[in-house]
Every structure is written in structure tokens, then in C-alpha cells.
Design an enzyme around this catalytic site. Structure first.
Site, PDB file in Angstrom:
ATOM      1  CD  GLN A 191       0.803  16.060   5.215  1.00 28.65           C
ATOM      2  OE1 GLN A 191      -0.116  16.048   5.805  1.00 28.65           O
ATOM      3  NE2 GLN A 191       1.945  16.233   5.793  1.00 28.65           N
ATOM      4  CG  PHE A 222      -2.088  20.368   1.373  1.00 25.57           C
ATOM      5  CD1 PHE A 222      -1.424  20.879   0.049  1.00 25.57           C
ATOM      6  CD2 PHE A 222      -3.645  20.246   0.831  1.00 25.57           C
ATOM      7  CE1 PHE A 222      -1.577  21.005  -0.748  1.00 25.57           C
ATOM      8  CE2 PHE A 222      -3.550  19.606  -0.309  1.00 25.57           C
ATOM      9  CZ  PHE A 222      -3.031  20.493  -1.642  1.00 25.57           C
ATOM     10  CD  GLU A 226       4.505  16.553  10.434  1.00 29.17           C
ATOM     11  OE1 GLU A 226       4.699  17.852   9.347  1.00 29.17           O
ATOM     12  OE2 GLU A 226       5.780  16.705  10.670  1.00 29.17           O
ATOM     13  NE  ARG A 304      10.122  24.028   8.818  1.00 27.51           N
ATOM     14  CZ  ARG A 304      11.812  23.396   8.164  1.00 27.51           C
ATOM     15  NH1 ARG A 304      12.320  24.940   7.113  1.00 27.51           N
ATOM     16  NH2 ARG A 304      12.222  22.515   7.953  1.00 27.51           N
ATOM     17  NE  ARG A 336       2.990  23.345  -0.676  1.00 27.33           N
ATOM     18  CZ  ARG A 336       1.883  22.875  -2.045  1.00 27.33           C
ATOM     19  NH1 ARG A 336       0.678  22.963  -1.855  1.00 27.33           N
ATOM     20  NH2 ARG A 336       3.033  22.477  -2.960  1.00 27.33           N
ATOM     21  CG  PHE A 338       6.309  23.035  10.260  1.00 26.59           C
ATOM     22  CD1 PHE A 338       5.453  21.500  10.619  1.00 26.59           C
ATOM     23  CD2 PHE A 338       7.159  22.985  10.872  1.00 26.59           C
ATOM     24  CE1 PHE A 338       5.428  20.764  11.565  1.00 26.59           C
ATOM     25  CE2 PHE A 338       7.538  22.509  11.874  1.00 26.59           C
ATOM     26  CZ  PHE A 338       6.201  21.063  11.765  1.00 26.59           C
ATOM     27  CB  ALA A 502       9.991  18.997   6.899  1.00 35.46           C
ATOM     28  CD  GLU A 705       6.856  22.581   4.128  1.00 43.36           C
ATOM     29  OE1 GLU A 705       7.584  21.795   3.976  1.00 43.36           O
ATOM     30  OE2 GLU A 705       6.691  23.073   5.059  1.00 43.36           O
TER      31      GLU A 705
END
Ligand code: MTE
Ligand code: HPA
Ligand code: MOS
Length: 773
Positions: A191, A222, A226, A304, A336, A338, A502, A705
Site C-alpha cells: 500500500q 486492509f 501499509e 486514532r 481498517r 486504524f 486512512a 474504513e
């Protein structure tokens, strides 16, 4: 418009990492991972593996040509273990051989002697021992300490949410091809092409400009790719750099499951206080995040969790503290939501507990506390709220009164089958929480035949971002979609990209495409104005034709493009976009981190078989804040997929590590994911159309997400169904709610002396069971 990949997907022609034709001389890698979760390497015996015919080289940390480090936020993760191992599966040796089979059989011949050290798998134990990845973070609004005095009802509790395996259909992998002058071209299932480029640069010692990371598409990410695609790319690149031969490694499913991190499990405490009108006056939460053995993205995920710890409710007094706890598990990572879902589960549990204790429906508390425009989140941003709009519309449209009456009626005549519903309102902030990451670039070329090539930093992983980019380009240039092609995502064409994550990929890259195409269009208008002896302001381009003051001319797109080329006007543009107006001060924990929020409300209905503990998802009915969807088909797909993935997390997916830190749920025989039969029988999606001047591309709000969090409703609906059967059931707030847990809650063990259940309660349960049977 359909997803532009539909046709090649269905025909099996879409290209993933494993579909890339191999260059002659390609070698194959396989990683040898630590067999234990924590210890000191005493002796590593590579001789038997080295002797396997076809083995080319065994790489250890000593062979790393650059820095043996791939940690992104915190430099705490070696590419290959040096003297210590910190989790089961931590790569120690990278074997490179002439075939995959040879590489894997050589891996089996490696032996390592490790002096065991104490293993921690529990985040609370890690926190108690001071094993923190980063400093704890606290979000504060008002003053909870004094607010408790205003509360008529105060409840406390503890929650657990488990991890989640990403289970992208395409496993992790990379293919590194050496280029002239020490360059490397990398195909990676990532990603974050730039994240891979940085990790490869650092570990190989090559400058970033020598490393081209090229991505066609992923078979799902997903969040799992990342950051965690970096390791495999760096290993392949290292081997390719040293051996000057192409090297490929694509992980087997069980290697992938065992070696990569997952959604973070959290253990949390809450305290919630309400007044007589059921207004939530105060809320305190403490989050213990199970980060695993290295930081990876955990600090950002932790942040988050705090941003979303009050979900969509306005609470005037909040104190929330989060600890990122170092344990001896594979480093957990983005998934997903986060960290948002983990925070939202806790406030929903707190509300459920209050409702259960007060003997009222949770919806009464939820509905009384939804935020309004102007309400402040604990982190300082003011809400532009669609919470009431979604909630009210869902109740009205889906006729909650009738659902409630139908379920009450059903439950009154069915003793062994119970139904229940829950409402799950959501509010999710859009932007990378790390302000700096909210930038993107696009490169647009118009070719002399009138066709258009678009490159962005966006990675297509099934979410449909390429289709959206194509729509932006076609609409902005006023040409047919067939004229536009989305090129692969390459660090040579687009530099310094943020990962596709994100939920912000379409917004960030789409705005850059829009800027680039607008620039080219305006230039073409000037050319047309010159030819047609008018001003650029009088020119418009519509459906591939040039108009002057609204009248069609005989200049079409091709003629205009060719004329611009002849006039030596640039037909290319590189544009940069940075989200305006966002900022965050982590030292004060205040700011305006999000471009906007996405809202929605789901009504989830379940049926529990009270003999077996099994259950069915009857329906998930949603009112979702789309803004104005630029592609309803794709956005619906995202919502359906998100819901099912959220239901899986909340109900059946159980990541199990034993006390030794070994993954027990390491295959699809032991790890249950939603299949066709566990998908809700009905998924209804109603758009809430909002026309706010927000920062979404074409006002089409981010959708990747947020829908996952509708799945949380299933957990609370299941609790209600259990309590419809056994009103005194004591059910820990412990997700996922597997059929085993449902069964245990339906039929609690008999009271033994010292049990928490009072004799009176036990008599009631026994009596009820007798009646039911
Ligand atoms: N949908 C599919 N089909 N495959 C994926 O890997 N990833 C999700 C979501 N939807 C994913 C997906 C995650 S974690 C994010 S952050 C967003 O898509 C990323 O894409 P977007 O920013 O374009 O929404
Ligand atoms: N989401 C996903 N990835 C991220 C974020 C985020 O908010 N912040 C930093 N990396
Ligand atoms: Mo998504 S977890 O931001 O890749």
C-alpha cells in the site's frame, strides 16, 4: 460507472505480483523465522541448509549492506535478527535458492540455539513492567474529576477486543530486479510504495532515486500492507543487490499468518457517568494496546483510538489515556479503522453496561448523546455533525418501532430462539492523523492521439481508487472515460507518496488529478481561443468538443490536442495537493486533525439459537453519509465489504496466541472468517446526501474504513439476544462473541461457593432454563 478492473478480474487477466513474468535467472527467497518468542541467539547453524543443492546464499544480519533497520516511526525493528529475537517468526535468515521449493526445504534445515527469556503476551503485564513503545497519551476535555459529582449513575467496567488477521487474498511478497548502476526495480504488493522505497534504501544503503517501486494492484491490503510489505521487499532487494540477480519471495499463507502483525488487540477500562436525563456527563477510559514486539505503526494507531474514543457522542468531560504496550508477538499494524474501532467498542460497551444496569434500551442513551454541529471533540476539533440526521433517518426509514415490536412478539412465543437488534452510530475522522502525510501528487500526460495517461500515488487494492481517479480525469478534461488510462503506481513517476490508507487516497490523489487536469484544460482553452479568435473565458470544452459562448465549433478534442502540440504547448502536468486547514499539536493534544468526519447509523438484527449458541445475522440496515457519491456502485461495495469484515472481527475471527507467543490460529482451519453463509441475509444501504463544502473529492466522502464499525453493532445485538433468554447472564465485554462464548453465557456454570453469581440469581437462571426446556 463500473469498476474499470471488473472485466480483467472476472477473466482472470488482472495482474498481481505472481502474474508478473519472471526474468531468466530469477532466484527465490524464503525467510527462516524465530521458533521462540523471546530469547538470546546462542548459536545459528547454517551448514545443513548451505549444503542443499541449489541454495545460492543465506543472508543474515551480517550481510545487510546498509543499516539493519526497517522501523518506520521508531527505529526498533531489525531487518534480520542480530542477537535477540522478540517474536515467533521474526526473520533471522533469508535463504536464496534456485527455486521456491529448494529455498523452503533449506529453511527447514536451519537450526538455532536460543536461550529463552521471559515472554509477555498480555499488554497489561507489559505496561505494569514499564514495557512501553512510546510515552502514554492522554486526551482531556473538561474535568472528569469534578464531573462525577454531577452524575446520578456511574458505571465501570473492562473490555477486551481481540486482533484480526487481514487475510488479503494475495499474500505479502516482492520481486526485486537489479538494474544498471546499482539500481533496483521492485514489484511489491504494498500500500506504500514510498515506504518500501525508504526501507529498501535504508537497508541496502542505496539512495532513494535508485529504487523504483512499481505497483499494478494488490489483492487486498486492509492496512496489512501499509508498513508490513517493507520487510519482504527489503529482503528481496538486499539479495538482488548483492547477487546481481532478480529475487522473488511471495509468502505462503501460513508464513504470512505467522510472521505478520494483525489488528491490535486492546484491553481497556472505562468509567461512565450519566445524569437523570441520561446525558453522559463524564467518561474515563484507559486503553492497553497490544503493540507486539516493535513499534511499526502502533503509535499512530494508538492516537486514532483516542480520537475516536467517544465515537459520535458529545461528552463534556473526558479523560482518556492510552498505552502502547510492548509484548512478544509479531508487531501489530494498521487494519481498517486504524485503532478507531477499538476505541469505539469501549464507549459502546460503557453505554451498554449503563443500559443493562438501568434496565433500559441502549438506544435511549445513544440517541440522547449524539453530537451536534459545533460540539467539541476531546481533541479540540468542532463537529460538523450528521449524527442526528443519520440516526433519525435510520429509525424512520427502517421503522425501528416495527422491528422492536416484531422482535418482542417473536421472543415472547419462542423459548429457544431469541432475536435482538442494536443501533450502531459511527463517526470517523478523515485525514491521516499525522498532518504531514496529507499530501499527494499526480502526473497527467495527454498524448498526441488524444489518449490520456494518469499516474498518482494511489494504490489500487480492490477499493476502486483507480476507477475514481479515471472519473476525475475524464470529467475534468471533459472527455470519454475510455480515453483515460490509469498507469501503475511508481516511485519514479510520483515521489514521496503517502501510503494508500486512512480512507483518504481518493481525496488526496483525486484532488491532485483534478488540479493537473484543470491546468491542462485551461492551457488548451488558450490554444482554442487563439485559433477561434476569441478569449479563453468564452471557451468551454464539453463532451470532447470545443464551445464558444455555448456554441459548438468544429474543433474536437483530437484537433485541439494536436494543435497544442504543434504550438509547442505542454500537454503534461504534475500537480501537488495538500489538505488545507488541518493541524495538530501533540504536546497539547489539541487541534483540527481531520478534513471532515463521516457519519452513519446501522440497525443490526440477529437471531440466536439458544440450544446451540449459534447465531445468524438477519440484517444490517444503514443510513450512510456519502456526501454525494461519485461512484455509488463502488461505494456500496466498500460498505458491504466493511460491514462483513467488521462482523467477522466482532463475532467469529479469533486470533489465538498461546502463552509461549505462538500463533495457534495459523490457518483457515483454525481461523474462521465470514463466508457467504455468514454474510447478513439483508444489507440495506440508504445514502444520506450531504452537500457540505467539504474537502472530499467531488464532494464524495471517503468510504473505505468507516463502514467496518457498523459491525460493532452485531456484538451488542448478540448480548441483547442472550439476555432475552437469560436475563441475568453475566457476559464479559469480550469480543469476538463466538458461538462458544454465546453458549457459555446462555448456560452459566452452576454457582460454586465464592462464585460471583448470587444464589438468588442462580436459582432464577435455573428456573428459567427449566421453563424453557
Ligand atoms: N477494500 C478492498 N477491496 N481492499 C482493501 O484492501 N482496504 C481498506 C479500504 N477498503 C481495502 C478496501 C482500508 S484499510 C483503507 S484505509 C481504504 O480502503 C484505503 O483506500 P481508500 O483510501 O481509497 O479508501
Ligand atoms: N490512518 C492510516 N495510516 C496512518 C494514519 C491514519 O490515520 N496516520 C498515520 N498513518
Ligand atoms: Mo487502512 S488501515 O488506513 O490501510
Amino acid at each position: 460507472m463500473k469498476n474499470i478492473d471488473s472485466r480483467t478480474h472476472v477473466r482472470g487477466e488482472s495482474v498481481y505480483l505472481d502474474d508478473i513474468p519472471l526474468i531468466r535467472g530469477t532466484l527465490f527467497g524464503a525467510a527462516f523465522g524465530s521458533p521462540v518468542a523471546h530469547g538470546k541467539i546462542k548459536n545459528l547453524d547454517l551448514s545443513a541448509a548451505q549444503a542443499v543443492p541449489g541454495v545460492v546464499k543465506l543472508f543474515t544480519y551480517k550481510d545487510v549492506t546498509g543499516e539493519n533497520q526497517i522501523g518506520g516511526i521508531v527505529p526498533d525493528e531489525p531487518l534480520l535478527a542480530e542477537h535477540h529475537v522478540h517474536y515467533c517468526g521474526m526473520p533471522i535468515v533469508f535463504v536464496v535458492a534456485e527455486s521456491e521449493d529448494i529455498a523452503r526445504s533449506a529453511v527447514k534445515k536451519i537450526t538455532v540455539d536460543i536461550e529463552p527469556l521471559p515472554i509477555i503476551t498480555d499488554p497489561r503485564e507489559a505496561q505494569a513492567k514499564g514495557e512501553l513503545i512510546v510515552r502514554p497519551r492522554t486526551h482531556k476535555l473538561g474535568d472528569t474529576a469534578t464531573a462525577w459529582a454531577q452524575c446520578s449513575h456511574i458505571f465501570e467496567g473492562r473490555t477486551e477486543t481481540n486482533g484480526q488477521e487481514h487475510l488479503y487474498i494475495e499474500t505479502q511478497g516482492a520481486y526485486a530486479v537489479p538494474q544498471e548502476n546499482n539500481g533496483i526495480k521492485l514489484y511489491s504488493s504494498t500500500q506504500g510504495p514510498t515506504a518500501v522505497q525508504r526501507a529498501v534504501s535504508r537497508s541496502s544503503g542505496l539512495a532513494m532515486h535508485k529504487i523504483d517501486v512499481d505497483v499494478t494492484r494488490l489483492g487486498g491490503g486492509f492496512g496489512g500492507k501499509e508498513d508490513q510489505a517493507n520487510m519482504w521487499a527489503a529482503l528481496c532487494a538486499l539479495a538482488a543487490h548483492v547477487l546481481r540477480q532478480p529475487v522473488k519471495y511471495s509468502l505462503h499463507r501460513m508464513e504470512d499468518m505467522a510472521m505478520t502483525g494483525k489488528r491490535h488487540p486492546y484491553s481497556s477500562d472505562f468509567k461512565i457517568g450519566l445524569d437523570d436525563h441520561l446525558k453522559i456527563i463524564a467518561y474515563e477510559a484507559t486503553f492497553y494496546q497490544n503493540a507486539g514486539a516493535a513499534a511499526d505503526l502502533s503509535p499512530a494507531v494508538l492516537e486514532r483510538t483516542l480520537f475516536h474514543c467517544t465515537n459520535t457522542y458529545f461528552i463534556p468531560n473526558v479523560t482518556a489515556t492510552a498505552y502502547s504496550c510492548r509484548t512478544h508477538l509479531p508487531p501489530n499494524t494498521a487494519f481498517r479503522g486504524f485503532g478507531g474501532p477499538q476505541g469505539m467498542f469501549v464507549i459502546e460497551a460503557a453505554i451498554a453496561k449503563a443500559a443493562e444496569e438501568l434496565g433500559i434500551e441502549a438506544t435511549v442513551i445513544q440517541g440522547a448523546n449524539l453530537n451536534k454541529t459545533g460540539d467539541e471533540f476531546a481533541y479540540g476539533q468542532k463537529a460538523v455533525s450528521e449524527a442526528h440526521a443519520c440516526w433519525d433517518k435510520a429509525i424512520e426509514l427502517y421503522r425501528l418501532e416495527e422491528i422492536r415490536a416484531r422482535i418482542d412478539q417473536f421472543n415472547s412465543v419462542n423459548l429457544l430462539t431469541k432475536k435482538a437488534f442494536s443501533l450502531m452510530p459511527i463517526c470517523f475522522g478523515i485525514s491521516f492523523t499525522n498532518t504531514r502525510m496529507n499530501q499527494a501528487r499526480a502526473l497527467v500526460h495527454v498524448y498526441t492521439d488524444g489518449s490520456v495517461g494518469v499516474s498518482t500515488g494511489a494504490v489500487e487494492m480492490g477499493q476502486g481508487v483507480n476507477t475514481k481517479m479515471l472519473q476525475v480525469a475524464a470529467q475534468t478534461l471533459a472527455i470519454r472515460p475510455e480515453r483515460v488510462k490509469l498507469q501503475t503506481t511508481s516511485t519514479y513517476r510520483i515521489a514521496n507518496t503517502s501510503p494508500s490508507a486512512a480512507s483518504a487516497t481518493a481525496d488526496l490523489n483525486g484532488k491532485a488529478v483534478e488540479l493537473a487536469c484543470t491546468e491542462i484544460r485551461e492551457r488548451l482553452k488558450v490554444v482554442a481561443a487563439g485559433e477561434l479568435q476569441t478569449t479563453a473565458e468564452a471557451i468551454t470544452i464539453q463532451d470532447e468538443w470545443v464551445y464558444v459562448n455555448g456554441n459548438r465549433t468544429d474543433w474536437d478534442w483530437n484537433r485541439l490536442v494536436m494543435e497544442a502540440f504543434t504550438k509547442r504547448v505542454s500537454l503534461s502536468e504534475h500537480a501537488h495537493y495538500a489538505t488545507p486547514a488541518i493541524h495538530y499539536d501533540a504536546s497539547r493534544e489539541k487541534g483540527h486533525p481531520f478534513a471532515y468526519h463521516v457519519y452513519g447509523t446501522a440497525i443490526v438484527e440477529v437471531t440466536v439459537d439458544c440450544l446451540r449458541g449459534t447465531y445468524e445475522m438477519e440484517s444490517v440496515k444503514v443510513v450512510h453519509d456519502f456526501g454525494v457519491s461519485m461512484n455509488p456502485l463502488i461505494d456500496r461495495g466498500q460498505i458491504e465489504g466493511g460491514i462483513v469484515q467488521g462482523l467477522g472481527w466482532m463475532t467469529m475471527e479469533e486470533v489465538v496466541y498461546d502463552k509461549e507467543g505462538r500463533l495457534r490460529s495459523n490457518a483457515l482451519s483454525t481461523y474462521k472468517v465470514p463466508d457467504l453463509y455468514s454474510v447478513p441475509k439483508e444489507i440495506a444501504i440508504e445514502p444520506l446526501k450531504t452537500e457540505q463544502d467539504n474537502l472530499a473529492i467531488f464532494r464524495s466522502k471517503a468510504v473505505g474504513e468507516p463502514p467496518l464499525m457498523y459491525g460493532i453493532g452485531a456484538y451488542f445485538a448478540l448480548r441483547k439476544a442472550i439476555r432475552a433468554f437469560n436475563p441475568t447472564a453475566i457476559i464479559p465485554y469480550d469480543a469476538p462473541m463466538t458461538p462458544e462464548k454465546v453458549l457459555m453465557a446462555l448456560y452459566p456454570p452452576r454457582a460454586t461457593p465464592g462464585s460471583v453469581r448470587s444464589a438468588h440469581e442462580q436459582t432464577e437462571v435455573t428456573a428459567r432454563l427449566a421453563v424453557n426446556s
